[in-house]
Design an enzyme around this catalytic site. Structure first.
Site, PDB file in Angstrom:
ATOM      1  N   SER A  21      -8.980  -6.483   1.437  1.00  0.00           N
ATOM      2  CA  SER A  21      -9.187  -5.033   1.418  1.00  0.00           C
ATOM      3  C   SER A  21     -10.683  -4.752   1.513  1.00  0.00           C
ATOM      4  O   SER A  21     -11.476  -5.377   0.820  1.00  0.00           O
ATOM      5  CB  SER A  21      -8.638  -4.420   0.132  1.00  0.00           C
ATOM      6  OG  SER A  21      -9.114  -3.090  -0.003  1.00  0.00           O
TER       7      SER A  21
ATOM      8  N   LYS B  45       2.807   1.147  -4.089  1.00  0.00           N
ATOM      9  CA  LYS B  45       1.927   0.271  -4.874  1.00  0.00           C
ATOM     10  C   LYS B  45       2.549  -0.177  -6.190  1.00  0.00           C
ATOM     11  O   LYS B  45       2.369  -1.310  -6.619  1.00  0.00           O
ATOM     12  CB  LYS B  45       0.602   0.989  -5.164  1.00  0.00           C
ATOM     13  CG  LYS B  45      -0.306   1.153  -3.964  1.00  0.00           C
ATOM     14  CD  LYS B  45      -1.504   2.031  -4.307  1.00  0.00           C
ATOM     15  CE  LYS B  45      -2.420   2.224  -3.115  1.00  0.00           C
ATOM     16  NZ  LYS B  45      -3.247   1.051  -2.827  1.00  0.00           N
TER      17      LYS B  45
ATOM     18  N   MET C  63      -8.711   3.789  -0.778  1.00  0.00           N
ATOM     19  CA  MET C  63      -8.018   4.011  -2.045  1.00  0.00           C
ATOM     20  C   MET C  63      -8.635   3.215  -3.189  1.00  0.00           C
ATOM     21  O   MET C  63      -8.826   3.731  -4.290  1.00  0.00           O
ATOM     22  CB  MET C  63      -6.532   3.654  -1.908  1.00  0.00           C
ATOM     23  CG  MET C  63      -5.797   4.372  -0.781  1.00  0.00           C
ATOM     24  SD  MET C  63      -5.779   6.169  -0.942  1.00  0.00           S
ATOM     25  CE  MET C  63      -4.613   6.379  -2.278  1.00  0.00           C
ATOM     26  N   GLY C  64      -8.910   1.937  -2.950  1.00  0.00           N
ATOM     27  CA  GLY C  64      -9.544   1.127  -3.987  1.00  0.00           C
ATOM     28  C   GLY C  64      -8.577   0.565  -5.021  1.00  0.00           C
ATOM     29  O   GLY C  64      -8.885   0.546  -6.222  1.00  0.00           O
TER      30      GLY C  64
ATOM     31  N   SER D 294       1.398   2.393   8.829  1.00  0.00           N
ATOM     32  CA  SER D 294       0.963   3.604   9.539  1.00  0.00           C
ATOM     33  C   SER D 294       1.970   4.008  10.610  1.00  0.00           C
ATOM     34  O   SER D 294       2.294   5.193  10.757  1.00  0.00           O
ATOM     35  CB  SER D 294      -0.418   3.384  10.172  1.00  0.00           C
ATOM     36  OG  SER D 294      -1.369   3.085   9.180  1.00  0.00           O
TER      37      SER D 294
ATOM     38  N   GLY E 225       0.804  -1.221   0.000  1.00  0.00           N
ATOM     39  CA  GLY E 225       0.000   0.000   0.000  1.00  0.00           C
ATOM     40  C   GLY E 225       0.833   1.265   0.000  1.00  0.00           C
ATOM     41  O   GLY E 225       0.392   2.301  -0.486  1.00  0.00           O
ATOM     42  N   MET E 226       2.044   1.186   0.533  1.00  0.00           N
ATOM     43  CA  MET E 226       2.919   2.361   0.552  1.00  0.00           C
ATOM     44  C   MET E 226       3.519   2.611  -0.829  1.00  0.00           C
ATOM     45  O   MET E 226       3.464   3.717  -1.355  1.00  0.00           O
ATOM     46  CB  MET E 226       4.032   2.164   1.593  1.00  0.00           C
ATOM     47  CG  MET E 226       5.087   3.251   1.594  1.00  0.00           C
ATOM     48  SD  MET E 226       4.481   4.831   2.195  1.00  0.00           S
ATOM     49  CE  MET E 226       4.500   4.543   3.965  1.00  0.00           C
TER      50      MET E 226
ATOM     51  N   GLY F 129      -3.300   1.643  11.854  1.00  0.00           N
ATOM     52  CA  GLY F 129      -2.600   2.397  12.882  1.00  0.00           C
ATOM     53  C   GLY F 129      -2.888   1.866  14.275  1.00  0.00           C
ATOM     54  O   GLY F 129      -3.386   0.751  14.464  1.00  0.00           O
TER      55      GLY F 129
END
Length: 339
Positions: free
Chosen positions: A175, A66, A113-114, A319, A63-64, A268
């Protein structure tokens, strides 16, 4: 010190704009002398996981990065591995803006985000272009417009394309931001998907003359019975690993805060205990047969140690990394070495 200054500037900006600026800056500096601003030497603390040896047990969660644009920069920071993605067969823009929210008092983030990404072919180019030998896991998903019943095909397409370049492959069915995706965690849909992926993995291992492990990433919002069923399916289909957990739909610990009512997955600090609880339950069900990467709410070395104690072999941060900076990597590795 540098990170605290950079963070102060970034936290004045829209979260997604700050994220894109950070990834762009890291992409430009990853292999230049400028990486001295964030590079750190971390003494090795090798760990064996899924038949692979990682230099240390701390990875960057999916996710960071992608599209795998800044892999070398994360290597310079001292991560033991980077998980890129989630990537889909075709490029897609993701959900409408705004879709990323900070909840600073709770050290939390909400995202919807999707699966925005530039597609699997673009990711493969970036994997080929990376200069360092860091272990890279590839997190794969399905396109939003692919019906859930045909979702299996998207995972197989991604697996086929990334297999030669991945240290391991993570299958994301957890997700909360792709409609219907989490339904793949249950019953026949799960079994069919895992069986198809295992068959494909063995075909590709023969074709490429190398075995790339596959791991399943699960949600934290599961009942004990659902966790047991997933564990049984993982064992039955001879999966190599599990990743627990993704973001949560619950809002425990953030009620009343600005942005707390935004839809999406919460990550987080508020996720810390829930994630650790799921890891413990999953580890009990797997009974040492399949190893686990623990992820969710790791904001300190103590949080990471709790994940190890619950049954995780490695951990990932996202996070907590945003709120604490690269020093968190070093703190966890040092605590791991002493445990």
């Amino acid at each position: 010190m540098f990170y605290k200054i950079a963070q102060k500037v970034m936290f004045q900006m829209d979260p997604e704009r700050a994220h894109n600026l950070a990834i762009g800056s890291l992409k430009m500096t990853g292999n230049s002398p400028l990486n001295a601003f964030y590079a750190q030497n971390i003494a090795p603390a090798p760990v064996s996981f899924m038949g692979l040896t990682f230099p240390n047990p701390v990875g960057l969660a999916a996710g960071m990065d992608k599209d795998g644009e800044s892999i070398d920069a994360f290597h310079a920071m001292g991560f033991g591995h980077v998980e890129v993605g989630t990537v889909t067969p075709r490029p897609q823009p993701g959900n409408d803006l705004p879709r990323l929210f900070r909840l600073k008092p709770a050290k939390a983030i909400i995202n919807r985000m999707g699966f925005n990404n530039k597609g699997v072919d673009n990711l493969v180019k970036n994997l080929i272009a990376k200069k360092t030998d860091i272990m890279v896991g590839v997190n794969i998903g399905k396109n939003k417009d692919t019906p859930v019943e045909q979702g299996k095909d998207d995972y197989l397409i991604c697996m086929d394309k990334v297999y030669p370049y991945a240290a391991y492959i993570a299958v994301n069915i957890s997700s909360p931001n792709t409609p219907g995706l989490r339904s793949l965690q249950y019953g026949d849909l799960l079994d069919e998907l895992l069986s198809a992926l295992k068959t494909k993995q063995l075909e590709l291992a023969e074709k490429h003359k190398k075995y790339v492990p596959i791991a399943l990433k699960i949600a934290p919002d599961l009942t004990t019975e659902e966790i047991e069923n997933i564990a049984q399916s993982l064992i039955k289909n001879k999966f190599d690993g599990a990743i627990a957990t993704n973001t949560t739909l619950t809002r425990d610990g953030v009620s009343g805060l600005a942005n707390a009512n935004e839809s999406g997955g919460l990550s987080g600090k508020p996720l810390t205990e829930l994630s650790t609880k799921v890891i413990k339950q999953l580890a009990t069900c797997l009974n040492g047969q399949i190893p686990i990467i623990g992820v969710g709410g790791i904001n300190s070395a103590e949080d990471a140690l709790a994940k190890f104690d619950a049954g995780a072999t490695m951990v990932q941060i996202y996070s907590g990394f945003i709120y604490q900076g690269p020093k968190l990597i070093k703190e966890i590795v040092e605590a791991y070495r002493l445990k």
